[in-house]
Design a protein around this motif. Structure first.
Motif, PDB file in Angstrom:
ATOM      1  N   GLY A 102     -10.331  -8.828  -3.400  1.00 54.82           N
ATOM      2  CA  GLY A 102     -10.326 -10.101  -2.465  1.00 54.82           C
ATOM      3  C   GLY A 102      -8.987 -10.617  -2.016  1.00 54.82           C
ATOM      4  N   ALA A 103      -7.973  -9.894  -2.402  1.00 54.79           N
ATOM      5  CA  ALA A 103      -6.713 -10.518  -1.900  1.00 54.79           C
ATOM      6  C   ALA A 103      -6.530 -10.318  -0.374  1.00 54.79           C
ATOM      7  CB  ALA A 103      -5.418  -9.567  -2.446  1.00 54.79           C
ATOM      8  N   ASP A 104      -5.765 -11.512   0.059  1.00 51.95           N
ATOM      9  CA  ASP A 104      -5.933 -11.533   1.441  1.00 51.95           C
ATOM     10  C   ASP A 104      -4.753 -11.070   1.995  1.00 51.95           C
ATOM     11  OD1 ASP A 104      -8.081 -13.564   2.081  1.00 51.95           O
ATOM     12  OD2 ASP A 104      -7.446 -14.688   0.679  1.00 51.95           O
ATOM     13  N   HIS A 105      -3.697 -11.061   1.347  1.00 51.60           N
ATOM     14  CA  HIS A 105      -2.265 -10.676   1.566  1.00 51.60           C
ATOM     15  C   HIS A 105      -1.591  -9.984   0.445  1.00 51.60           C
ATOM     16  CE1 HIS A 105      -2.340 -13.132   5.401  1.00 51.60           C
ATOM     17  NE2 HIS A 105      -2.618 -14.139   4.546  1.00 51.60           N
ATOM     18  N   LEU A 106      -0.746  -8.938   0.663  1.00 54.86           N
ATOM     19  CA  LEU A 106      -0.109  -8.088  -0.448  1.00 54.86           C
ATOM     20  C   LEU A 106       1.240  -7.970  -0.151  1.00 54.86           C
ATOM     21  CD1 LEU A 106      -2.585  -5.021   0.046  1.00 54.86           C
ATOM     22  CD2 LEU A 106      -2.966  -6.970  -1.434  1.00 54.86           C
ATOM     23  N   ILE A 107       1.791  -8.171  -1.523  1.00 56.30           N
ATOM     24  CA  ILE A 107       3.376  -7.990  -1.570  1.00 56.30           C
ATOM     25  C   ILE A 107       3.607  -7.140  -2.617  1.00 56.30           C
ATOM     26  CG2 ILE A 107       5.650  -9.166  -2.228  1.00 56.30           C
ATOM     27  CD1 ILE A 107       4.315 -11.984  -1.605  1.00 56.30           C
ATOM     28  N   ASP A 108       4.551  -5.967  -2.300  1.00 56.40           N
ATOM     29  CA  ASP A 108       4.913  -4.889  -3.027  1.00 56.40           C
ATOM     30  C   ASP A 108       6.297  -5.474  -3.716  1.00 56.40           C
ATOM     31  OD1 ASP A 108       5.863  -2.730  -4.484  1.00 56.40           O
ATOM     32  OD2 ASP A 108       5.034  -1.129  -2.739  1.00 56.40           O
ATOM     33  N   ALA A 109       6.277  -5.571  -5.133  1.00 58.12           N
ATOM     34  CA  ALA A 109       7.103  -6.127  -5.763  1.00 58.12           C
ATOM     35  C   ALA A 109       8.516  -5.168  -5.982  1.00 58.12           C
ATOM     36  CB  ALA A 109       6.762  -6.572  -7.124  1.00 58.12           C
ATOM     37  N   LYS A 110       8.351  -3.723  -5.783  1.00 56.40           N
ATOM     38  CA  LYS A 110       9.152  -2.985  -5.692  1.00 56.40           C
ATOM     39  C   LYS A 110       9.940  -3.149  -4.467  1.00 56.40           C
ATOM     40  CE  LYS A 110       6.974   1.004  -8.296  1.00 56.40           C
ATOM     41  NZ  LYS A 110       6.431   2.262  -8.127  1.00 56.40           N
ATOM     42  N   THR A 111       9.493  -3.169  -3.493  1.00 57.33           N
ATOM     43  CA  THR A 111      10.336  -3.229  -2.060  1.00 57.33           C
ATOM     44  C   THR A 111      10.270  -4.250  -1.214  1.00 57.33           C
ATOM     45  OG1 THR A 111       8.385  -2.645  -0.935  1.00 57.33           O
ATOM     46  CG2 THR A 111       9.497  -0.813  -2.097  1.00 57.33           C
ATOM     47  N   GLU A 112       9.703  -5.418  -1.594  1.00 59.26           N
ATOM     48  CA  GLU A 112       9.768  -6.601  -0.539  1.00 59.26           C
ATOM     49  C   GLU A 112      10.367  -7.992  -1.501  1.00 59.26           C
ATOM     50  OE1 GLU A 112       6.362  -6.970   2.178  1.00 59.26           O
ATOM     51  OE2 GLU A 112       5.412  -5.928   0.470  1.00 59.26           O
ATOM     52  N   ASP A 113      10.869  -8.743  -0.587  1.00 61.11           N
ATOM     53  CA  ASP A 113      11.447  -9.925  -1.184  1.00 61.11           C
ATOM     54  C   ASP A 113      10.316 -10.977  -1.366  1.00 61.11           C
ATOM     55  OD1 ASP A 113      12.381 -12.637  -1.352  1.00 61.11           O
ATOM     56  OD2 ASP A 113      14.332 -11.698  -0.661  1.00 61.11           O
ATOM     57  N   ARG A 121      -7.116 -18.876  -0.530  1.00 54.02           N
ATOM     58  CA  ARG A 121      -6.444 -17.705   0.165  1.00 54.02           C
ATOM     59  C   ARG A 121      -5.439 -17.104  -0.693  1.00 54.02           C
ATOM     60  NH1 ARG A 121      -1.457 -17.333   4.635  1.00 54.02           N
ATOM     61  NH2 ARG A 121      -0.955 -19.026   3.257  1.00 54.02           N
ATOM     62  N   VAL A 122      -5.818 -15.770  -1.109  1.00 54.41           N
ATOM     63  CA  VAL A 122      -4.836 -15.408  -2.273  1.00 54.41           C
ATOM     64  C   VAL A 122      -3.696 -14.374  -1.748  1.00 54.41           C
ATOM     65  CG1 VAL A 122      -5.146 -13.876  -4.378  1.00 54.41           C
ATOM     66  CG2 VAL A 122      -6.888 -15.549  -3.668  1.00 54.41           C
ATOM     67  N   ILE A 123      -2.558 -14.666  -2.305  1.00 51.79           N
ATOM     68  CA  ILE A 123      -1.741 -13.503  -2.040  1.00 51.79           C
ATOM     69  C   ILE A 123      -1.240 -12.736  -3.338  1.00 51.79           C
ATOM     70  CG2 ILE A 123       0.978 -13.128  -1.335  1.00 51.79           C
ATOM     71  CD1 ILE A 123       0.876 -16.057  -0.168  1.00 51.79           C
TER      72      ILE A 123
END
Length: 319
Positions: free
Chosen positions: A182-193, A164-166
Motif C-alpha cells: 500500500g505504500a504511495d511513495h518509495l525511498i531507497d535508503a541505499k541511494t536516496e537522500d 498517505r504512506v512514504i
C-alpha cells in the motif's frame, strides 16, 4: 520435549531436551505449533533486551498452538482450542505454560503461522499509530525499515487508517514489497537522500522508526511542524541524539513505544488493540507477510536472517 534454550546468561542458545512443564494456577499448557521470531530475540541472546528473563530460559515471544492442559482455577479456553498469545518467553519449544488470560481463540480462517507472526509486529504498529501518534486520515506517514517485520505492518495499517504512506527501505526488492502493501511513495535508503525526498513530498506528519541512527536524524529534519516521531527500535545499532531545541521550535513530539510494556501498566490498551487487529485479520482487511518458515531445529538460520536484515516481513518457526 525439545526447546531452544539459554542455560546461562551470555551463552548461545541451543536446542535441548527439557522435562514436560506442568501449568501453574491461572495458566494453560499449549502444544505449540508456531512461534514468531523478533529482533528482540537477538537482543535477549546478548542480555540487552529490556525484558530479558533471568537464565535459564527458553526463547520465543509470540506463539500459536492448541490448549493441552489447565492449571488450577482455569476452565477457558477449553482443552483442544486453537489460540494465539504473547508469551514473552518459552515459545520456541514443543510445549509451554502461559497465563490463560493472554490467550486469544483463533477462528478457522486464521492459520497458526499467521497468528504466531502477527501479534508483536501488528500490535506494535497499531498501538503506535492509533493510540500513541493519533494518526489521522489524510496525514503523511513516513515508515523507515518499511519492509521489515514491524515496518511492513506500519505501511499496511497506515493505509488502513487513511494516511498517505512514504516507505523507506534498502533496495528495490524490499521497496516492491512495501508498494504491494500500500505504500504511495518509495525511498531507497541505499541511494536516496531521505530528508530531501520527504521534503519534496511535502514533509511527514508522523514518522515510524524501528531503525534509528542516521535515518532517524534525516526523518526528524523532514518532519512537519506539530509532527510526531515514534521511536520503535534501533535495528541500525545506533540510538540517535534528539535535538530538543529543534523539537521546541517546530513543536515536534518524539514518542517512545514499547509494546510489551503495556502488559504491566495498561493491559486494556493492548487487548483493545488486538481485538481490533484480529477482527481485521479475520475479515481479510490485513494480511501478514511471512517471508520464511523454519522448523525448530533451524531457529539459528531464522535469527541470522534477522541479524543480517535479509528478511522481509516475518520469520516464523513451525513446531
Amino acid at each position: 520435549m525439545k526447546a531452544y534454550h539459554i542455560h546461562t546468561a551470555g551463552d548461545e542458545p541451543k536446542l535441548v531436551d527439557l522435562p514436560m512443564p506442568a501449568p501453574a494456577a491461572g495458566e494453560i499448557r499449549l502444544r505449540i505449533t508456531a512461534c514468531g521470531l523478533n529482533f528482540a530475540d537477538l537482543l535477549m541472546i546478548k542480555g540487552k533486551y529490556q525484558d530479558t528473563p533471568a537464565a535459564p530460559f527458553t526463547m520465543g515471544m509470540e506463539v500459536a498452538g492448541v490448549v493441552d492442559a489447565h492449571g488450577e482455577g482455569v476452565t477457558e479456553p477449553a482443552i483442544g482450542t486453537r489460540v494465539a498469545l504473547f508469551s514473552g518467553q518459552g515459545g520456541l519449544a514443543e510445549y509451554g505454560c502461559f497465563p490463560a488470560n493472554r490467550a486469544i481463540p483463533l477462528p478457522d480462517n486464521i492459520s497458526d503461522v499467521d497468528a504466531a507472526g502477527f501479534q508483536i509486529a501488528y500490535g506494535t504498529s497499531h498501538l503506535a499509530l492509533d493510540y500513541k501518534a493519533r494518526l489521522q486520515p489524510g496525514e503523511t506517514l513516513l515508515v523507515l525499515g518499511a519492509a521489515g517485520g514491524v515496518g511492513l505492518t506500519a505501511v499496511e495499517i497506515g493505509k488502513a487508517m487513511g494516511a498517505r504512506v512514504i516507505a523507506c527501505a534498502r533496495g528495490a526488492d524490499k521497496l516492491e514489497i512495501a508498494k504491494a502493501y500500500g505504500a504511495d511513495h518509495l525511498i531507497d535508503a541505499k541511494t536516496e537522500d531521505i530528508r530531501e525526498v520527504v521534503k519534496s513530498l511535502g514533509g511527514a506528519d508522523v514518522v515510524y522508526d524501528p531503525v534509528g541512527g542516521e535515518q532517524f536524524t534525516a526523518a526528524f529534519r523532514a518532519t512537519n511542524p506539530d509532527g510526531r516521531l515514534l521511536a520503535i527500535g534501533f535495528a541500525s545499532g545506533e540510538v540517535p541524539p534528539i535535538p530538543a531545541n529543534h523539537m521546541l521550535v517546530k513543536n515536534l513530539t518524539v514518542i517512545g513505544m514499547y509494546w510489551g510494556g503495556y502488559l504491566k501498566f495498561k493491559p486494556k490498551a493492548l487487548t483493545d488493540s488486538m481485538a481490533t487487529l484480529f477482527g481485521w485479520l479475520s475479515e481479510g482487511r490485513i494480511k501478514p507477510h511471512v517471508s520464511e518458515t523454519y522448523p525448530l531445529d533451524r531457529v539459528a538460520e531464522g535469527l541470522t536472517l534477522l541479524r543480517e536484515r535479509k528478511s522481509t516481513g516475518k520469520v516464523v518457526i513451525t513446531i
